[in-house]
Write a protein that holds these residues in place. Structure first.
Motif, PDB file in Angstrom:
ATOM      1  N   ALA A 152      30.360 -96.831  35.263  1.00  0.00           N
ATOM      2  CA  ALA A 152      29.682 -98.138  35.246  1.00  0.00           C
ATOM      3  C   ALA A 152      30.090 -98.971  36.457  1.00  0.00           C
ATOM      4  O   ALA A 152      29.248 -99.577  37.133  1.00  0.00           O
ATOM      5  CB  ALA A 152      30.028 -98.876  33.959  1.00  0.00           C
ATOM      6  N   GLU A 153      31.359 -98.958  36.714  1.00  0.00           N
ATOM      7  CA  GLU A 153      31.894 -99.742  37.838  1.00  0.00           C
ATOM      8  C   GLU A 153      31.288 -99.301  39.162  1.00  0.00           C
ATOM      9  O   GLU A 153      30.808-100.116  39.954  1.00  0.00           O
ATOM     10  CB  GLU A 153      33.399 -99.500  37.913  1.00  0.00           C
ATOM     11  CG  GLU A 153      34.228-100.727  37.706  1.00  0.00           C
ATOM     12  CD  GLU A 153      35.663-100.333  37.529  1.00  0.00           C
ATOM     13  OE1 GLU A 153      36.229 -99.782  38.503  1.00  0.00           O
ATOM     14  OE2 GLU A 153      36.197-100.535  36.422  1.00  0.00           O
ATOM     15  N   GLU A 154      31.336 -97.985  39.382  1.00  0.00           N
ATOM     16  CA  GLU A 154      30.834 -97.454  40.651  1.00  0.00           C
ATOM     17  C   GLU A 154      29.343 -97.697  40.787  1.00  0.00           C
ATOM     18  O   GLU A 154      28.834 -97.925  41.890  1.00  0.00           O
ATOM     19  CB  GLU A 154      31.130 -95.949  40.760  1.00  0.00           C
ATOM     20  CG  GLU A 154      32.600 -95.591  40.790  1.00  0.00           C
ATOM     21  CD  GLU A 154      33.328 -96.162  41.996  1.00  0.00           C
ATOM     22  OE1 GLU A 154      32.655 -96.544  42.979  1.00  0.00           O
ATOM     23  OE2 GLU A 154      34.560 -96.258  41.952  1.00  0.00           O
ATOM     24  N   THR A 155      28.634 -97.641  39.678  1.00  0.00           N
ATOM     25  CA  THR A 155      27.194 -97.891  39.733  1.00  0.00           C
ATOM     26  C   THR A 155      26.929 -99.315  40.207  1.00  0.00           C
ATOM     27  O   THR A 155      26.065 -99.559  41.047  1.00  0.00           O
ATOM     28  CB  THR A 155      26.544 -97.674  38.355  1.00  0.00           C
ATOM     29  OG1 THR A 155      26.988 -96.422  37.850  1.00  0.00           O
ATOM     30  CG2 THR A 155      25.034 -97.684  38.462  1.00  0.00           C
ATOM     31  N   TRP A 156      27.712-100.250  39.657  1.00  0.00           N
ATOM     32  CA  TRP A 156      27.526-101.635  40.097  1.00  0.00           C
ATOM     33  C   TRP A 156      27.816-101.783  41.573  1.00  0.00           C
ATOM     34  O   TRP A 156      27.057-102.407  42.306  1.00  0.00           O
ATOM     35  CB  TRP A 156      28.436-102.587  39.313  1.00  0.00           C
ATOM     36  CG  TRP A 156      27.827-103.018  38.026  1.00  0.00           C
ATOM     37  CD1 TRP A 156      28.398-102.929  36.793  1.00  0.00           C
ATOM     38  CD2 TRP A 156      26.542-103.602  37.828  1.00  0.00           C
ATOM     39  NE1 TRP A 156      27.545-103.404  35.843  1.00  0.00           N
ATOM     40  CE2 TRP A 156      26.388-103.822  36.457  1.00  0.00           C
ATOM     41  CE3 TRP A 156      25.500-103.935  38.690  1.00  0.00           C
ATOM     42  CZ2 TRP A 156      25.252-104.376  35.911  1.00  0.00           C
ATOM     43  CZ3 TRP A 156      24.346-104.491  38.149  1.00  0.00           C
ATOM     44  CH2 TRP A 156      24.237-104.707  36.782  1.00  0.00           C
ATOM     45  N   ALA A 157      28.924-101.188  41.961  1.00  0.00           N
ATOM     46  CA  ALA A 157      29.317-101.295  43.375  1.00  0.00           C
ATOM     47  C   ALA A 157      28.214-100.720  44.271  1.00  0.00           C
ATOM     48  O   ALA A 157      27.840-101.318  45.285  1.00  0.00           O
ATOM     49  CB  ALA A 157      30.628-100.576  43.607  1.00  0.00           C
ATOM     50  N   ALA A 158      27.690 -99.564  43.839  1.00  0.00           N
ATOM     51  CA  ALA A 158      26.651 -98.903  44.645  1.00  0.00           C
ATOM     52  C   ALA A 158      25.383 -99.745  44.680  1.00  0.00           C
ATOM     53  O   ALA A 158      24.747 -99.884  45.730  1.00  0.00           O
ATOM     54  CB  ALA A 158      26.349 -97.525  44.072  1.00  0.00           C
ATOM     55  N   THR A 159      25.030-100.326  43.523  1.00  0.00           N
ATOM     56  CA  THR A 159      23.819-101.165  43.473  1.00  0.00           C
ATOM     57  C   THR A 159      23.947-102.334  44.427  1.00  0.00           C
ATOM     58  O   THR A 159      23.054-102.635  45.221  1.00  0.00           O
ATOM     59  CB  THR A 159      23.601-101.711  42.052  1.00  0.00           C
ATOM     60  OG1 THR A 159      23.667-100.634  41.157  1.00  0.00           O
ATOM     61  CG2 THR A 159      22.263-102.399  41.934  1.00  0.00           C
ATOM     62  N   GLU A 160      25.128-102.971  44.322  1.00  0.00           N
ATOM     63  CA  GLU A 160      25.359-104.141  45.159  1.00  0.00           C
ATOM     64  C   GLU A 160      25.246-103.770  46.636  1.00  0.00           C
ATOM     65  O   GLU A 160      24.599-104.453  47.425  1.00  0.00           O
ATOM     66  CB  GLU A 160      26.755-104.677  44.866  1.00  0.00           C
ATOM     67  CG  GLU A 160      26.818-106.177  44.934  1.00  0.00           C
ATOM     68  CD  GLU A 160      28.191-106.679  44.523  1.00  0.00           C
ATOM     69  OE1 GLU A 160      28.601-107.708  45.063  1.00  0.00           O
ATOM     70  OE2 GLU A 160      28.844-106.032  43.693  1.00  0.00           O
ATOM     71  N   LEU A 161      25.854-102.658  46.975  1.00  0.00           N
ATOM     72  CA  LEU A 161      25.883-102.190  48.359  1.00  0.00           C
ATOM     73  C   LEU A 161      24.467-101.916  48.875  1.00  0.00           C
ATOM     74  O   LEU A 161      24.065-102.401  49.928  1.00  0.00           O
ATOM     75  CB  LEU A 161      26.715-100.903  48.403  1.00  0.00           C
ATOM     76  CG  LEU A 161      27.385-100.581  49.719  1.00  0.00           C
ATOM     77  CD1 LEU A 161      28.339-101.684  50.095  1.00  0.00           C
ATOM     78  CD2 LEU A 161      28.103 -99.248  49.602  1.00  0.00           C
ATOM     79  N   LEU A 162      23.707-101.159  48.074  1.00  0.00           N
ATOM     80  CA  LEU A 162      22.375-100.782  48.530  1.00  0.00           C
ATOM     81  C   LEU A 162      21.445-101.991  48.575  1.00  0.00           C
ATOM     82  O   LEU A 162      20.568-102.083  49.439  1.00  0.00           O
ATOM     83  CB  LEU A 162      21.803 -99.687  47.632  1.00  0.00           C
ATOM     84  CG  LEU A 162      22.430 -98.309  47.852  1.00  0.00           C
ATOM     85  CD1 LEU A 162      21.726 -97.276  46.992  1.00  0.00           C
ATOM     86  CD2 LEU A 162      22.337 -97.900  49.310  1.00  0.00           C
ATOM     87  N   ASP A 163      21.647-102.947  47.655  1.00  0.00           N
ATOM     88  CA  ASP A 163      20.817-104.155  47.692  1.00  0.00           C
ATOM     89  C   ASP A 163      21.087-104.943  48.962  1.00  0.00           C
ATOM     90  O   ASP A 163      20.170-105.466  49.588  1.00  0.00           O
ATOM     91  CB  ASP A 163      21.080-105.026  46.457  1.00  0.00           C
ATOM     92  CG  ASP A 163      20.386-104.467  45.230  1.00  0.00           C
ATOM     93  OD1 ASP A 163      19.550-103.562  45.399  1.00  0.00           O
ATOM     94  OD2 ASP A 163      20.679-104.916  44.106  1.00  0.00           O
ATOM     95  N   LYS A 164      22.362-104.987  49.320  1.00  0.00           N
ATOM     96  CA  LYS A 164      22.700-105.692  50.564  1.00  0.00           C
ATOM     97  C   LYS A 164      22.043-105.011  51.754  1.00  0.00           C
ATOM     98  O   LYS A 164      21.507-105.660  52.654  1.00  0.00           O
ATOM     99  CB  LYS A 164      24.215-105.721  50.760  1.00  0.00           C
ATOM    100  CG  LYS A 164      24.892-106.870  50.022  1.00  0.00           C
ATOM    101  CD  LYS A 164      26.380-106.818  50.259  1.00  0.00           C
ATOM    102  CE  LYS A 164      27.126-107.678  49.250  1.00  0.00           C
ATOM    103  NZ  LYS A 164      28.537-107.284  49.165  1.00  0.00           N
ATOM    104  N   MET A 165      22.099-103.672  51.748  1.00  0.00           N
ATOM    105  CA  MET A 165      21.461-102.909  52.828  1.00  0.00           C
ATOM    106  C   MET A 165      19.967-103.219  52.869  1.00  0.00           C
ATOM    107  O   MET A 165      19.367-103.402  53.932  1.00  0.00           O
ATOM    108  CB  MET A 165      21.640-101.401  52.608  1.00  0.00           C
ATOM    109  CG  MET A 165      23.075-100.904  52.606  1.00  0.00           C
ATOM    110  SD  MET A 165      23.810-100.956  54.235  1.00  0.00           S
ATOM    111  CE  MET A 165      24.849-102.366  54.081  1.00  0.00           C
TER     112      MET A 165
END
Lengths: 318, 143
Positions: A152-165
């Motif tokens: 769950a944690e990594e998914t959030w981190a990844a979502t946040e990252l890709l949204d920023k991109m």
């Protein structure tokens, strides 16, 4: 058309922003725990080729891959390069404004710019980043199947990252378009204010395009300056190329005429089309005291007459 | 400078405004010019504002006033050499100076004054005047 496009880009950005803020607020709870190093970088590095292949497949499925504007090899190259940059940057932490992310951000902006030049829409440009979500999440799921909390944690981190991109991509897309519009506007301004010498003491200004305050100001200034420079006594403003005349445009015209009179020169307005004459009367604009002529030839013959010139025909018409 | 010089040239008066006008200077000029016209019996006044770079609404109105006063004192008045920036400012201030004769430069202004004078002399005392370029009512006041 351009306007509609900008509106779409705006909505797209708003959408992404709202998603990012949503992701942020949900991620706050787990933020304390994420202090330990995210495993995204590690996973990215380990499965670079697989991820790239899946990503390209995904892009092709959504239509971008089949597009003739960009070749498959080019797409493969771009995804591969982005993954390399991303895995390096992700290892340095999740702050996209830090130095470590510069290369990635530059790369994304370059991709965005080239997409604009190739004529892609904002949607298609954003899809480049967002279609990476699915393969990345699938990979995370496979890697972290046993540890739900970490997943769950990594998914959030990844979502946040890709949204920023995604945000960076769209911002660059929009900026490129805005630069284009600004440049065109500038060019239009420069192109649209030629002051022509018609005869000794007669200047003409053929106006083309809509008259707004900024343009009128430039037109007025350049015309007045030319009057001073040449000592011309008569100026002809030709409005054949002005599509519509409303009260504001009429007011701008009157101001120009008044300014010319104050300088001690005289002004004739020519090229008043029938529809414009009708509009002016319907709007109740008072053009009294301003000489108007239907076409430039009439205005020129009046100007010549006022200055004491006469045009004669030396050969009979056949 | 607390006074703007007024130069006499035959039957004409020349005023050249070389400094930025402030309100007191404009009032002094108004006094000086009107008394000078009265004293010399000048038939024409040329006001050169080519060096004037800044105007406000007061100065704009003063130019119109001075021009109107000279006219009442039976002297043709022409204002010459207005800078583009000044013209734009006056237009934006809503001052179109109706009734003030403007000319592009001193040469053209003098030509206008001479033409007016020639017309007057040519007409003699009993003939009616030519129309004065839209300055209605001007010609009929004289005899």
């Amino acid at each position: 058309m351009l306007h509609a496009l900008i509106m779409r880009v705006h909505t797209a950005i708003q959408l992404i922003q709202s998603r990012v803020s949503l992701a942020k607020s949900s991620a706050r709870v787990t933020r304390e725990q994420t202090c330990r190093k995210s495993r995204i970088a590690e996973i990215l590095k380990a499965h670079q080729d697989d991820l790239a292949a899946e990503w390209v497949k995904n892009l092709q499925a959504t239509g971008t891959g089949k597009d003739s504007r960009i070749s498959e090899s080019q797409l493969r190259e771009q995804t591969k390069e982005f993954l390399v940059l991303l895995s390096e940057a992700a290892a340095a932490g999740g702050d996209v404004h830090s130095q470590a992310w510069n290369a990635t951000v530059d790369f994304l902006e370059d991709v965005s710019r080239s997409r604009v030049q190739q004529g892609f829409t904002s949607e298609e440009t954003a899809r480049f980043i967002f279609s990476f979500k699915q393969p990345l999440f699938a990979r995370l799921r496979a890697e972290l199947a046993k540890d739900h909390e970490a997943f769950a944690e990594e998914t959030w981190a990844a979502t946040e990252l890709l949204d920023k991109m995604g945000l960076i991509t769209i911002a660059a897309f929009q900026k490129t378009r805005e630069d284009l519009i600004n440049r065109q506007q500038q060019e239009m301004l420069e192109l649209s204010t030629p002051v022509v010498k018609m005869w000794d003491g007669i200047l003409a200004l053929p106006m083309i395009g809509t008259l707004d305050s900024a343009r009128t100001q430039i037109v007025m200034e350049s015309l007045l300056q030319r009057i001073v420079d040449t000592g011309a006594e008569l100026a002809i403003i030709d409005i054949t190329g002005v599509p519509t005349v409303d009260t504001l445009v009429a007011q701008h015209l009157l101001k120009t005429v008044t300014a010319i009179r104050l300088m001690g020169a005289d002004c004739i307005i020519s090229g008043v089309r029938p529809q414009i004459a009708q509009t002016i009367v319907h709007l109740g604009v008072d053009l009294q005291g301003v000489t108007t002529k239907a076409n430039l030839a009439d205005a020129l013959s009046l100007a010549l007459k006022k200055l004491g010139f006469a045009v004669t025909r030396t050969k009979a018409a056949n | 400078m607390d006074r703007i010089p007024i130069l006499r040239m035959g039957k004409f008066l020349l005023v050249s405004i070389q400094v930025d006008m402030h309100d007191q200077l404009a009032m002094t000029l108004q006094d000086d010019l009107t008394s000078m016209i009265e004293r010399t019996g000048a038939r024409g006044v040329l006001i050169d504002i080519s060096a004037l770079e800044m105007v406000d609404s007061f100065i704009g109105r003063m130019i119109a006033n001075i021009s109107g006063m000279s006219r009442i004192l039976d002297a043709h008045t022409v204002v010459v050499g207005m800078q583009p920036a000044v013209a734009i400012t006056l237009v934006e201030l809503g001052l179109s100076l109706p009734g003030v004769k403007m000319a592009l430069n001193i040469e053209k202004g003098m030509a206008y004054l001479r033409a007016q004078r020639a017309a007057e002399e040519g007409d003699g005392l009993n003939a009616s005047h030519h129309s004065d370029d839209g300055e209605a009512g001007y010609g009929t006041r004289q005899e």
